[in-house]
Design an enzyme around this catalytic site. Structure first.
Site, PDB file in Angstrom:
ATOM      1  N   MET A 166     -17.111  17.519  29.481  1.00 50.98           N
ATOM      2  CA  MET A 166     -15.976  17.383  29.598  1.00 50.98           C
ATOM      3  C   MET A 166     -15.284  16.667  28.404  1.00 50.98           C
ATOM      4  O   MET A 166     -15.357  15.507  28.298  1.00 50.98           O
ATOM      5  CB  MET A 166     -15.374  16.874  30.940  1.00 50.98           C
ATOM      6  CG  MET A 166     -13.985  16.573  31.062  1.00 50.98           C
ATOM      7  SD  MET A 166     -13.397  16.110  32.448  1.00 50.98           S
ATOM      8  CE  MET A 166     -14.197  14.761  32.864  1.00 50.98           C
ATOM      9  N   PRO A 167     -14.581  17.554  27.588  1.00 50.94           N
ATOM     10  CA  PRO A 167     -13.860  17.059  26.238  1.00 50.94           C
ATOM     11  C   PRO A 167     -12.678  16.388  26.645  1.00 50.94           C
ATOM     12  O   PRO A 167     -11.846  17.090  27.640  1.00 50.94           O
ATOM     13  CB  PRO A 167     -13.649  18.308  25.485  1.00 50.94           C
ATOM     14  CG  PRO A 167     -14.585  19.440  25.980  1.00 50.94           C
ATOM     15  CD  PRO A 167     -14.622  19.102  27.376  1.00 50.94           C
TER      16      PRO A 167
END
Length: 61
Positions: free
Chosen positions: A1-2
């Site tokens: 998850m950036p």
């Protein structure tokens, strides 16, 4: 998850912040091949008297 953090001086409108978060999300989706719902963008705002450049608070600029 950036996750992307943007540090900025307080004072932008909700519409400006929303547009920036959308543009950043789109860029991460495009360049990291991430799903949009996996991208987290947080704008961290500082009061003008709590941040300085060249030793001069932004409240005095």
């Amino acid at each position: 998850m950036p996750e992307v953090y943007v540090y900025a001086i307080a004072g932008r409108s909700a519409a400006q912040k929303k547009a920036l978060m959308k543009d950043i999300t789109d860029a991460v989706v495009k360049n990291f091949e991430a799903a949009p719902d996996a991208v987290v963008v947080q704008i961290v705002e500082a009061p003008k008297d709590s941040k300085s450049k060249a030793g001069v608070p932004f409240s005095e600029r």
